[in-house]
Design a protein around this motif. Structure first.
Motif, PDB file in Angstrom:
ATOM      1  N   ARG A   1       0.793  -1.298  -0.127  1.00  0.00           N
ATOM      2  CA  ARG A   1       0.066   0.059  -0.097  1.00  0.00           C
ATOM      3  C   ARG A   1       0.901   1.331  -0.008  1.00  0.00           C
ATOM      4  NH1 ARG A   1      -3.035  -0.267   5.003  1.00  0.00           N
ATOM      5  NH2 ARG A   1      -3.522  -2.189   3.991  1.00  0.00           N
ATOM      6  N   HIS A   2       2.086   1.166   0.492  1.00  0.00           N
ATOM      7  CA  HIS A   2       2.769   2.502   0.488  1.00  0.00           C
ATOM      8  C   HIS A   2       3.982   2.054  -0.236  1.00  0.00           C
ATOM      9  CE1 HIS A   2       0.164   4.001   3.616  1.00  0.00           C
ATOM     10  NE2 HIS A   2       0.302   2.885   4.461  1.00  0.00           N
TER      11      HIS A   2
ATOM     12  N   ALA B   1       4.852   3.297  -2.965  1.00  0.00           N
ATOM     13  CA  ALA B   1       5.259   4.569  -3.665  1.00  0.00           C
ATOM     14  C   ALA B   1       6.136   5.427  -2.910  1.00  0.00           C
ATOM     15  CB  ALA B   1       4.281   5.456  -4.135  1.00  0.00           C
ATOM     16  N   LEU B   2       6.048   5.452  -1.469  1.00  0.00           N
ATOM     17  CA  LEU B   2       6.757   6.367  -0.573  1.00  0.00           C
ATOM     18  C   LEU B   2       8.188   5.572  -0.490  1.00  0.00           C
ATOM     19  CD1 LEU B   2       4.255   6.858   2.158  1.00  0.00           C
ATOM     20  CD2 LEU B   2       4.932   8.399   0.492  1.00  0.00           C
ATOM     21  N   LEU B   3       8.461   4.312  -0.831  1.00  0.00           N
ATOM     22  CA  LEU B   3       9.652   3.535  -0.609  1.00  0.00           C
ATOM     23  C   LEU B   3      10.482   4.198  -1.702  1.00  0.00           C
ATOM     24  CD1 LEU B   3       8.371   0.201   0.543  1.00  0.00           C
ATOM     25  CD2 LEU B   3       9.211   1.964   1.930  1.00  0.00           C
TER      26      LEU B   3
ATOM     27  N   ILE C   1      10.789   7.117  -3.018  1.00  0.00           N
ATOM     28  CA  ILE C   1      11.040   8.538  -3.250  1.00  0.00           C
ATOM     29  C   ILE C   1      12.461   8.700  -2.924  1.00  0.00           C
ATOM     30  CG2 ILE C   1      10.748  10.849  -1.681  1.00  0.00           C
ATOM     31  CD1 ILE C   1       7.625   9.975  -1.714  1.00  0.00           C
TER      32      ILE C   1
END
Length: 112
Positions: free
Chosen positions: A61-62, A64-66, A68
């Motif tokens: 779920r997260h 995309a944040l990884l 950055i």
């Protein structure tokens, strides 16, 4: 408490993969080996899917944040990327064409 167990199982597989990669006589990513170990443990039902499901869903779920930090790190190499941009694009397109041709050939062969 369930997420802690999920992350510990995933982390254990990652560390096992890194350990195996460290003793291999050739370079291979430990994270890939760890993913394979997790797959094998799940396939052999040595660990249950519900032991890692919620933690895996949270990571996905997260995800995309990884990416950055990686994207920000690439900004330091813009000059290198700019010099090799056409080579990168050409290689990506050639790989795409080869994959499409290979999959198309296999599909036609299996449907005979």
């Amino acid at each position: 408490m369930g997420l802690v167990r999920d992350f510990l199982v995933i982390l254990a597989c990652l560390q096992l993969g890194k350990g195996v990669a460290a003793v291999l006589p050739f370079g291979f990513p430990g994270s890939i080996i760890g993913l394979f170990v997790l797959f094998m443990l799940l396939s052999l039902q040595l660990i249950r899917l519900h032991w890692v499901h919620d933690g895996g869903q949270l990571i996905l779920r997260h995800m995309a944040l990884l990416f950055i930090p990686v994207a920000v790190g690439l900004l330091g190499y813009l000059d290198v990327l700019r010099d090799g941009l056409w080579l990168i694009i050409g290689t990506a397109l050639a790989g795409l064409v080869l994959i499409l041709l290979g999959v198309g050939h296999l599909y036609q062969r299996w449907n005979r």
